[in-house]
Each structure stands twice: as C-alpha cells, then as structure tokens.
Design a protein around this motif. Structure first.
Motif, PDB file in Angstrom:
ATOM      1  N   GLN A 152       1.018  -1.623   0.218  1.00 16.99           N
ATOM      2  CA  GLN A 152      -0.192   0.082   0.328  1.00 16.99           C
ATOM      3  C   GLN A 152       0.885   1.261  -0.168  1.00 16.99           C
ATOM      4  O   GLN A 152       2.265   0.938   0.425  1.00 16.99           O
ATOM      5  CB  GLN A 152      -0.575  -0.025   0.937  1.00 16.99           C
ATOM      6  N   VAL A 153       0.506   2.122  -0.610  1.00 21.87           N
ATOM      7  CA  VAL A 153       0.646   3.400  -0.832  1.00 21.87           C
ATOM      8  C   VAL A 153      -0.133   4.672  -0.825  1.00 21.87           C
ATOM      9  O   VAL A 153      -1.466   4.638  -1.114  1.00 21.87           O
ATOM     10  CB  VAL A 153       1.591   3.985  -2.282  1.00 21.87           C
ATOM     11  N   ARG A 154       0.346   5.639   0.608  1.00 23.63           N
ATOM     12  CA  ARG A 154      -1.033   6.549   0.468  1.00 23.63           C
ATOM     13  C   ARG A 154      -0.069   8.238   0.818  1.00 23.63           C
ATOM     14  O   ARG A 154       1.011   8.360   1.127  1.00 23.63           O
ATOM     15  CB  ARG A 154      -1.222   6.777   2.313  1.00 23.63           C
ATOM     16  N   PHE A 155      -0.744   8.591  -0.074  1.00 22.47           N
ATOM     17  CA  PHE A 155      -0.191  10.144  -0.246  1.00 22.47           C
ATOM     18  C   PHE A 155      -1.284  11.058  -0.680  1.00 22.47           C
ATOM     19  O   PHE A 155      -2.353  10.718  -0.768  1.00 22.47           O
ATOM     20  CB  PHE A 155       1.016  10.085  -1.639  1.00 22.47           C
ATOM     21  N   ALA A 156      -0.958  12.180  -0.768  1.00 20.83           N
ATOM     22  CA  ALA A 156      -1.753  13.610  -0.573  1.00 20.83           C
ATOM     23  C   ALA A 156      -1.154  14.253  -1.515  1.00 20.83           C
ATOM     24  O   ALA A 156      -0.274  15.211  -2.347  1.00 20.83           O
ATOM     25  CB  ALA A 156      -1.808  14.227   0.399  1.00 20.83           C
ATOM     26  N   SER A 157      -2.317  15.060  -3.053  1.00 25.68           N
ATOM     27  CA  SER A 157      -1.664  15.915  -3.346  1.00 25.68           C
ATOM     28  C   SER A 157      -2.877  17.313  -3.201  1.00 25.68           C
ATOM     29  O   SER A 157      -3.965  17.932  -2.862  1.00 25.68           O
ATOM     30  CB  SER A 157      -2.192  16.054  -5.323  1.00 25.68           C
ATOM     31  N   LEU A 158      -1.873  18.684  -3.220  1.00 23.31           N
ATOM     32  CA  LEU A 158      -2.719  20.139  -3.023  1.00 23.31           C
ATOM     33  C   LEU A 158      -2.191  20.795  -4.078  1.00 23.31           C
ATOM     34  O   LEU A 158      -0.817  20.411  -5.177  1.00 23.31           O
ATOM     35  CB  LEU A 158      -1.496  20.202  -1.985  1.00 23.31           C
ATOM     36  N   ASN A 159      -2.746  21.786  -4.567  1.00 23.27           N
ATOM     37  CA  ASN A 159      -2.364  22.377  -5.491  1.00 23.27           C
ATOM     38  C   ASN A 159      -3.291  24.402  -5.293  1.00 23.27           C
ATOM     39  O   ASN A 159      -3.829  24.173  -4.340  1.00 23.27           O
ATOM     40  CB  ASN A 159      -2.762  22.213  -6.797  1.00 23.27           C
ATOM     41  N   CYS A 160      -2.752  25.357  -5.797  1.00 22.22           N
ATOM     42  CA  CYS A 160      -4.023  26.935  -5.234  1.00 22.22           C
ATOM     43  C   CYS A 160      -3.620  27.399  -4.386  1.00 22.22           C
ATOM     44  O   CYS A 160      -4.618  26.645  -4.358  1.00 22.22           O
ATOM     45  CB  CYS A 160      -4.687  26.624  -6.540  1.00 22.22           C
ATOM     46  N   GLN A 161      -3.040  27.304  -4.012  1.00 19.90           N
ATOM     47  CA  GLN A 161      -2.619  28.060  -2.321  1.00 19.90           C
ATOM     48  C   GLN A 161      -2.620  29.118  -2.651  1.00 19.90           C
ATOM     49  O   GLN A 161      -1.654  30.321  -1.909  1.00 19.90           O
ATOM     50  CB  GLN A 161      -1.447  27.020  -1.436  1.00 19.90           C
ATOM     51  N   ASP A 162      -3.497  30.132  -3.524  1.00 17.96           N
ATOM     52  CA  ASP A 162      -3.013  31.454  -2.500  1.00 17.96           C
ATOM     53  C   ASP A 162      -2.864  32.257  -1.476  1.00 17.96           C
ATOM     54  O   ASP A 162      -4.856  32.233  -0.258  1.00 17.96           O
ATOM     55  CB  ASP A 162      -4.565  32.422  -3.740  1.00 17.96           C
ATOM     56  N   TYR A 163      -2.758  32.966  -0.927  1.00 16.94           N
ATOM     57  CA  TYR A 163      -2.379  33.552  -0.051  1.00 16.94           C
ATOM     58  C   TYR A 163      -3.245  34.260   1.165  1.00 16.94           C
ATOM     59  O   TYR A 163      -3.639  33.889   1.662  1.00 16.94           O
ATOM     60  CB  TYR A 163      -0.817  33.907   0.564  1.00 16.94           C
ATOM     61  N   ILE A 190       2.978  29.405  -4.964  1.00 13.27           N
ATOM     62  CA  ILE A 190       3.008  31.538  -4.865  1.00 13.27           C
ATOM     63  C   ILE A 190       1.710  31.555  -5.319  1.00 13.27           C
ATOM     64  O   ILE A 190       1.182  31.333  -7.050  1.00 13.27           O
ATOM     65  CB  ILE A 190       3.387  31.882  -4.456  1.00 13.27           C
ATOM     66  N   TYR A 191       1.489  33.004  -5.780  1.00 10.46           N
ATOM     67  CA  TYR A 191       0.577  33.677  -7.135  1.00 10.46           C
ATOM     68  C   TYR A 191       1.826  34.802  -6.320  1.00 10.46           C
ATOM     69  O   TYR A 191       1.777  35.637  -5.910  1.00 10.46           O
ATOM     70  CB  TYR A 191      -0.766  34.035  -6.512  1.00 10.46           C
TER      71      TYR A 191
END
Length: 506
Positions: A152-163, A190-191
């Motif tokens: 098993q592998v468990r991972f996450a994705s993130l995108n578009c984190q306008d502060y 970043i933006y």
C-alpha cells in the motif's frame, strides 16, 4: 476565532494600509506589521522559513532549508558564505544519527540549502535537522522510497494555495496523518500578483515565497512529510508559455525559477539540462513495484497554444514520456499533471481554456494513443489548477462515443484559491456534463485536497474538504470517495458517498 486573512486584507486595503506593491516595496517595519496582521509567523532565526524534504529515492532524500533571519528583507544580514551542518537520525530525538555532513550556503542562492542525504535504508522513516551560526532548526521527518513488493501507498496532492484567498486548515490534517507516505504539490505554490504585491525580480520572488512560508501550517506540513513537486503558471506569472519572449520576460522567468528552487526541496537531476536558470523538473519516481509517478513539466517547454505543431511538453520531454509509457512496469502509472489533461468543451461550443492540454490537442492525441497501444489499463492522472474537483474518463479520442476508456483523471479542489461562485457551478455543472460525456463528477463549491490510497488491487481517491477556508482550525472531512479496480479502466464512486453534494454526476 480571529479574523481570517481575506477579511484582514480587505479591511487593510479599505483603510489604505497597503500599497499596491506590499510587501515587495514597503519598508521592513511596515511589511512585518502588515504580515503579522495577516497572521504570518516564522520559525526562530536563521531558520525562519522552516525545513523540508523531498524527492525521496530508496537510499537517499533531498533535505532543504534556507537561512533567512530577515525573511521579508531585500538582503539577509549574513556573510556571503555560511557553513551549515546537517544530520539524519532514526528517531525523533536525534539520538541515533546515521548520516551527517556540512556544506556551504551561498548568497548566490539566497543561502538556501539542498543536501542529498545518502546511504539510507529503503522504505523507512527518518528525522533530520540543520545547525548554523550557533542555532539549530526544528526537527523534520521524512521517508525513503521502498523497493520490491509494496502492499500500500498513501499520499496526498495539493494545488493552488493563494495566500490572500484563505487559510490552510487542510495542511494541519495532512501533517498529523502519520500513515501518509508523501505529498505531491501540483503547482501555483505562490501567486505572483495580488494585493500582496507583484513579483518581477529575484528579490521580489524571495520575499513572496518567504511570506507564504510565514504560514505555520504550511511549514508544519513540509516538516512532516517529503514532497514531490512540479510548478504551474502563477509560480512565474499567469498563463505564460515556455521560454520565448522579450528580455524582460526571460529575466522575470529566470528570477521566478530561482526563487522557486531556493524555497523548494527539489533534487536537481544529473545532466547538462538540469541547472538553473532552466532546471529540469520532469522525472519518474518508483514507489516499489506498486506505483510509478511520472512528474511532468507543462510550462517550461511549451509552445504557444492552438498551433498545428504545438507542444506542451517540448521535444525532449515528449520523447522521455513516450519511453516511460512504453517501459512501464506492472504497477500503477500516475501522471503528476499540473493542468487539465482531458478535453473540456464549453457548453456554448469550443473549448473552455486552451491554456490546458486542449490547446495542444494533436500532441495529447498522440500520447494517449501511445498509452492505449502500450496496453495496461492501470493509468491515473492527478491534476490541479481548476480550483474545483472533476473526475473523468481518459480516452484516446474524446470526440468518438465508442472510444475506449484507458484511465481516470482526478482533478483536486484548490487549497485556498477562489473557485467559481456557487450559482455558476450549479448552472454550469450539468452543462459541462452534457458537453463532455467523459465527465463523471464535478464539485466546485469547496476547498481542500485529495488523498490517495493505492494497493495492488485498487486505487482509492478521497476528496478531503475543509468546512471553511477562512478558519485555520476548520474541520476536515471526506466529501466523496472514488475507486479504480486494478485491470479495469474507469472510476466508480463508493456507494457510501453517492449522496454527497455535487453540481454534476453522470
């Protein structure tokens, strides 16, 4: 609960507290006061922007920090060269050190540190820290990639984190997830332009990255798990293409790339095409026999859109990707894809955005035909950019009703960047579904990230959403879960979540 960043920002602008270029051209006193009002904090100097690890291989991992005692300053009060010590241990107290060393952090790269810790054991957790100028950083945690059979592998994705757009409560949830193996960031870390300032120079991009690292939840997440990384347009500026343009554009792009590299746990690939100012960031990474991550760069090498011979990959990356498709093993192959791969026709005709793969249709058709010909249905692509969640069938020909399904694309919600309005989503969700028969699911009213649980038998994607992007303590929950069974292309929703809210289900 205190006021959130968006409310504070709007109030400060209304009161005239920010110029259009804060914090990039304001004096240091004003910049720090405004950053504090927005909730920014930093670790103790000189390790203010934290620590991170990335790009794990079976016997090594990249360790990162940056010495920045004055994170919003134009320059740092440091010698040109600072000696930095590092250590890796098998325990959180750093009692059993198994690798260590020292290197010089140079002003030429913003006193950033990128060290490859080698001689490690596959598939195990480690802890690490840095020391410099008589001070010691926080302790970070990382993990090497396994080899051989993986269950098993468990991972996450993130995108578009306008502060400026919201808080990062989902990162608190991910940092606390001890079962997570790694995190993938899909770009728009970043933006480049907002009420917080517009970045043009290397100094600008350094300060903007340091401001984002002023979010404690982001620093905690980096310290908790290794990252694999790609970038998208706002890491330089909106909708840019490739490397062609005026001298001012070329200089700005080089500044953005260097600022990004100085603040990311990125391992530069060996070879003459890997160095700054144009680093090679596309790469393939194995997680044992279970998963291959094919990490794409969809900005640096692209041509203009809508050309008969246009390319989103560039010749060299396209050849490399075809090789990865042809040489894939028996496990899952996952493309780490910063922008929409699948066709997205607009309800009124034409395409929604040709800045996506839709602007490079001939190359997409060529590559997906290659995926189909190579065989093996266990193909998934993980995508960001749209600020909304989509789940869709991948086909070699999106305009032919009988074309086979060869994979699934999971497009994740944004961390904080604003999506379309709820009314737009409600009206257009069904229209998008009608115009795009391969679309299975659309939900655009929430913010969060995706978590993937992959076994030899099944791929599961859980859409994790926050109850509010205005509260850093907001609750995080699973909105819906989708599965792909091994050997059978196409996703299906878990029966337990089929009644969850959505603007479109097929």
């Amino acid at each position: 609960m205190g006021l959130d960043r968006r409310t504070l920002l709007r109030a400060a602008i209304s009161a005239g507290a920010f110029s259009a270029a804060w914090p990039l051209t304001r004096g240091p006193g004003e910049a720090y006061a405004a950053a504090a009002a927005l909730g920014a904090t930093w670790d103790a100097a000189p390790f203010t922007v934290g620590v991170a690890s990335g790009d794990p291989l079976p016997t090594s991992v990249l360790l990162w920090t940056r010495l920045a005692p004055d994170p919003l300053g134009d320059t740092q009060p440091l010698p040109d060269i600072v000696q930095v010590d590092w250590a890796v241990a098998t325990d959180a107290t750093m009692g059993t050190v198994v690798a260590s060393g020292s290197l010089a952090a140079s002003v030429l790269l913003g006193h950033s540190v990128h060290v490859i810790a080698e001689g490690l054991q596959p598939g195990r957790r480690y802890w690490y820290r840095f020391s410099a100028l008589g001070r010691t950083s926080r302790v970070g945690r990382t993990k090497t990639a396994p080899v051989g059979a993986v269950s098993q592998v468990r991972f996450a994705s993130l995108n578009c984190q306008d502060y400026r757009a919201g808080e990062y409560p989902g990162m608190r949830d991910l940092a606390a997830d001890s079962a997570l193996d790694f995190v993938v960031h899909l770009g728009d870390y970043i933006y480049e332009g907002s009420e917080l300032g517009t970045a043009y120079t290397l100094t600008d991009y350094r300060k903007l990255h340091a401001l984002y690292k002023g979010d404690a939840l982001l620093r905690d997440l980096h310290a908790a798990h290794p990252f694999y990384l790609t970038w998208d347009d706002h890491d330089v500026f909106n909708d840019y293409s490739g490397s062609r343009g005026a001298a001012t554009f070329v200089a700005r792009r080089a500044a953005a790339y260097q600022g990004w590299y100085e603040h990311m746990p990125l391992r530069l690939e060996a070879g003459d095409d890997s160095a700054l100012p144009d680093p090679r960031i596309y790469r393939s990474r194995q997680w044992g026999d279970l998963l291959e991550l094919v990490i794409l760069d969809l900005r640096q090498h692209r041509s203009e859109q809508n050309l008969a011979d246009g390319t989103i990959l560039g010749a060299r990356q396209k050849t490399w990707l075809k090789d990865r498709i042809a040489q894939r093993g028996n496990g899952w192959q996952c493309w780490i894809n910063s922008i929409f791969l699948s066709q997205q026709r607009a309800p009124q005709g034409g395409f929604m955005f040709t800045d996506q793969w839709d602007g490079f249709r001939a190359e997409r058709a060529e590559l997906l035909a290659h995926v189909h010909t190579a065989g093996g249905p266990d193909f998934v692509t993980v995508t960001g950019d749209w600020h909304s969640a989509f789940i869709q069938d991948v086909k070699p020909d999106f305009d032919t009703a009988g074309a086979p399904v060869i994979g699934t694309e999971f497009v994740a919600h944004s961390v904080s960047s604003s999506a379309y309005s709820a009314s737009w989503n409600a009206t257009n969700g069904p229209l998008l579904g009608a115009a795009n028969p391969h679309l299975q699911y659309f939900e655009g009213n929430r913010y969060g990230h995706d978590v993937y649980e992959v076994t030899p038998q099944r791929w599961t994607t859980r859409l994790r959403v926050v109850s509010s992007r205005t509260d850093p303590s907001a609750a995080v929950s699973t909105l819906t879960s989708w599965h792909v069974d091994r050997g059978r292309a196409g996703a299906y929703e878990d029966p337990a979540t089929r009644t969850s809210a959505a603007q479109y289900r097929r």
